[in-house]
Design an enzyme around this catalytic site. Structure first.
Site, PDB file in Angstrom:
ATOM      1  N   GLY A   1       0.770  -1.244   0.000  1.00 33.22           N
ATOM      2  CA  GLY A   1       0.000   0.000   0.000  1.00 33.22           C
ATOM      3  C   GLY A   1       0.798   1.289   0.000  1.00 33.22           C
ATOM      4  O   GLY A   1       0.306   2.332  -0.416  1.00 33.22           O
TER       5      GLY A   1
ATOM      6  N   GLU B   1       4.189   3.926   6.138  1.00 40.20           N
ATOM      7  CA  GLU B   1       2.978   3.108   6.078  1.00 40.20           C
ATOM      8  C   GLU B   1       1.878   3.879   5.356  1.00 40.20           C
ATOM      9  O   GLU B   1       1.837   5.107   5.406  1.00 40.20           O
ATOM     10  CB  GLU B   1       2.568   2.744   7.512  1.00 40.20           C
ATOM     11  CG  GLU B   1       1.239   2.026   7.686  1.00 40.20           C
ATOM     12  CD  GLU B   1       1.139   0.669   7.019  1.00 40.20           C
ATOM     13  OE1 GLU B   1       1.502   0.556   5.834  1.00 40.20           O
ATOM     14  OE2 GLU B   1       0.670  -0.280   7.671  1.00 40.20           O
TER      15      GLU B   1
ATOM     16  N   ASP C   1      -4.982   1.595  10.887  1.00 36.01           N
ATOM     17  CA  ASP C   1      -6.405   1.326  11.105  1.00 36.01           C
ATOM     18  C   ASP C   1      -6.577   0.772  12.526  1.00 36.01           C
ATOM     19  O   ASP C   1      -6.575   1.540  13.483  1.00 36.01           O
ATOM     20  CB  ASP C   1      -6.841   0.342  10.008  1.00 36.01           C
ATOM     21  CG  ASP C   1      -8.329   0.080   9.982  1.00 36.01           C
ATOM     22  OD1 ASP C   1      -9.111   0.993  10.231  1.00 36.01           O
ATOM     23  OD2 ASP C   1      -8.712  -1.070   9.696  1.00 36.01           O
TER      24      ASP C   1
ATOM     25  N   PHE D   1     -13.754   3.004   4.438  1.00 37.59           N
ATOM     26  CA  PHE D   1     -12.783   2.196   3.720  1.00 37.59           C
ATOM     27  C   PHE D   1     -12.332   2.971   2.494  1.00 37.59           C
ATOM     28  O   PHE D   1     -13.138   3.350   1.648  1.00 37.59           O
ATOM     29  CB  PHE D   1     -13.374   0.843   3.316  1.00 37.59           C
ATOM     30  CG  PHE D   1     -12.311  -0.146   2.959  1.00 37.59           C
ATOM     31  CD1 PHE D   1     -11.676  -0.891   3.935  1.00 37.59           C
ATOM     32  CD2 PHE D   1     -11.917  -0.311   1.634  1.00 37.59           C
ATOM     33  CE1 PHE D   1     -10.665  -1.788   3.609  1.00 37.59           C
ATOM     34  CE2 PHE D   1     -10.902  -1.203   1.299  1.00 37.59           C
ATOM     35  CZ  PHE D   1     -10.282  -1.944   2.291  1.00 37.59           C
ATOM     36  N   VAL D   2     -11.023   3.233   2.405  1.00 33.62           N
ATOM     37  CA  VAL D   2     -10.521   4.091   1.341  1.00 33.62           C
ATOM     38  C   VAL D   2      -9.655   3.326   0.344  1.00 33.62           C
ATOM     39  O   VAL D   2      -9.103   2.271   0.659  1.00 33.62           O
ATOM     40  CB  VAL D   2      -9.717   5.284   1.920  1.00 33.62           C
ATOM     41  CG1 VAL D   2     -10.612   6.196   2.738  1.00 33.62           C
ATOM     42  CG2 VAL D   2      -8.528   4.810   2.743  1.00 33.62           C
TER      43      VAL D   2
ATOM     44  N   ASP E   1      -5.577  -0.299  -1.859  1.00 38.01           N
ATOM     45  CA  ASP E   1      -6.487  -1.125  -2.653  1.00 38.01           C
ATOM     46  C   ASP E   1      -7.735  -1.583  -1.920  1.00 38.01           C
ATOM     47  O   ASP E   1      -7.799  -1.599  -0.700  1.00 38.01           O
ATOM     48  CB  ASP E   1      -5.756  -2.385  -3.115  1.00 38.01           C
ATOM     49  CG  ASP E   1      -5.555  -3.372  -1.953  1.00 38.01           C
ATOM     50  OD1 ASP E   1      -4.942  -2.979  -0.942  1.00 38.01           O
ATOM     51  OD2 ASP E   1      -6.041  -4.510  -2.043  1.00 38.01           O
TER      52      ASP E   1
ATOM     53  N   ARG F   1      -5.562   0.791  -6.800  1.00 31.15           N
ATOM     54  CA  ARG F   1      -4.278   1.311  -6.298  1.00 31.15           C
ATOM     55  C   ARG F   1      -3.767   2.440  -7.183  1.00 31.15           C
ATOM     56  O   ARG F   1      -3.009   3.299  -6.728  1.00 31.15           O
ATOM     57  CB  ARG F   1      -3.212   0.206  -6.303  1.00 31.15           C
ATOM     58  CG  ARG F   1      -3.387  -0.858  -5.255  1.00 31.15           C
ATOM     59  CD  ARG F   1      -2.101  -1.683  -5.191  1.00 31.15           C
ATOM     60  NE  ARG F   1      -2.283  -2.966  -4.532  1.00 31.15           N
ATOM     61  CZ  ARG F   1      -2.219  -3.168  -3.218  1.00 31.15           C
ATOM     62  NH1 ARG F   1      -1.966  -2.158  -2.421  1.00 31.15           N
ATOM     63  NH2 ARG F   1      -2.389  -4.363  -2.705  1.00 31.15           N
TER      64      ARG F   1
HETATM   65  P1  IMP Z   1      -4.313  -2.374  10.773  1.00 26.95           P
HETATM   66  O1  IMP Z   1      -3.402  -3.500  11.128  1.00 26.95           O
HETATM   67  O2  IMP Z   1      -5.753  -2.709  11.061  1.00 26.95           O
HETATM   68  O3  IMP Z   1      -3.916  -1.051  11.340  1.00 26.95           O
HETATM   69  O4  IMP Z   1      -4.317  -2.272   9.217  1.00 26.95           O
HETATM   70  C1  IMP Z   1      -3.309  -1.728   8.531  1.00 26.95           C
HETATM   71  C2  IMP Z   1      -3.349  -2.141   7.072  1.00 26.95           C
HETATM   72  O5  IMP Z   1      -4.648  -2.488   6.623  1.00 26.95           O
HETATM   73  C3  IMP Z   1      -2.937  -0.971   6.244  1.00 26.95           C
HETATM   74  O6  IMP Z   1      -1.543  -1.003   6.060  1.00 26.95           O
HETATM   75  C4  IMP Z   1      -3.690  -1.197   4.963  1.00 26.95           C
HETATM   76  O7  IMP Z   1      -2.921  -2.005   4.107  1.00 26.95           O
HETATM   77  C5  IMP Z   1      -4.918  -1.948   5.372  1.00 26.95           C
HETATM   78  N1  IMP Z   1      -6.065  -1.020   5.474  1.00 26.95           N
HETATM   79  C6  IMP Z   1      -6.540  -0.418   6.584  1.00 26.95           C
HETATM   80  N2  IMP Z   1      -7.565   0.392   6.313  1.00 26.95           N
HETATM   81  C7  IMP Z   1      -7.736   0.326   4.970  1.00 26.95           C
HETATM   82  C8  IMP Z   1      -8.637   0.987   4.060  1.00 26.95           C
HETATM   83  O8  IMP Z   1      -9.495   1.812   4.409  1.00 26.95           O
HETATM   84  N3  IMP Z   1      -8.482   0.662   2.742  1.00 26.95           N
HETATM   85  C9  IMP Z   1      -7.556  -0.234   2.305  1.00 26.95           C
HETATM   86  N4  IMP Z   1      -6.692  -0.845   3.110  1.00 26.95           N
HETATM   87  C10 IMP Z   1      -6.781  -0.576   4.442  1.00 26.95           C
HETATM   88 MG    MG Z   2      -0.588  -1.934   4.500  1.00 29.42          MG
END
Ligand code: IMP
Ligand code: MG
Length: 180
Positions: free
Chosen positions: A46, A101, A105, A154-155, A161, A167
């Protein structure tokens, strides 16, 4: 932009992203001003677009490396269990590192990555994330530098992606399902 069952609503323009990336680079330049060589570490996949724009704004001697963690797969939900799919090529012990990063999330991914990298004893570490969804946090972790705080949507776009799509959008948009 229209897809089979969803549309992408504009959220952050390419112009706004570029301006923010430039401002973030200024802070990084300042923080690492005396570095002899900074290792910029992109979290795949990402962050690929963000890191490519960011390094072009850095006025520092840099090298680039990548780390890949397990992703959401095709789902929108975090798996919460983080695995390293591709490790760094280089050593980071006693080196200055910048972790790049795309989006924080739940925080599970960043938390895992920070602990892993810290265990390798870098000299200085800074973590930057283009996007942050603080409402969604499950683990107490924060990037040192955040591009944009966004609401719980969700973006996609600018490297990010949904099931591997979108992407390549030059801007960031929010996914909205049509039959909801
Ligand atoms: P976390 O472990 O839940 O913080 O997620 C982190 C990873 O989830 C990010 O590096 C993204 O790759 C993916 N992610 C989190 N939110 C989104 C979103 O809104 N769209 C797409 N990918 C996301
Ligand atoms: Mg990621």
């Amino acid at each position: 932009m229209q897809h089979d069952n969803y549309v992408v609503d504009d959220m952050i323009s390419a112009k706004a992203i570029a301006a923010r990336v430039e401002a973030m680079a200024l802070e990084i330049n300042e923080y690492f001003a005396d570095t002899n060589q900074l290792i910029v570490i992109g979290l795949l996949r990402g962050s690929f677009m963000f890191i490519s724009d960011l390094v072009r704004e850095l006025q520092l001697p840099v090298e680039v490396d990548f780390l890949e963690t397990s992703s959401y797969g095709d789902s929108m939900e975090s798996s919460r269990e983080v695995r390293i799919l591709k490790d760094l090529r280089g050593e980071i012990k006693n080196r200055d590192i910048l972790v790049v990063e795309d989006i924080v999330d739940t925080g599970h991914t960043l938390n895992h990555v920070i602990q892993l990298l810290e265990s390798r004893k870098p000299a200085r570490m800074m973590v930057c994330a283009l996007l942050d969804k603080p409402e969604r946090r499950e683990v107490d972790v924060q990037a040192d530098l955040v591009g944009f705080e966004i609401e719980d949507k969700f973006v996609v776009g600018y490297g990010i992606d949904y099931a591997q799509r979108n992407r390549n959008l030059p801007y960031i948009g929010a996914v909205r399902f049509l039959d909801e």
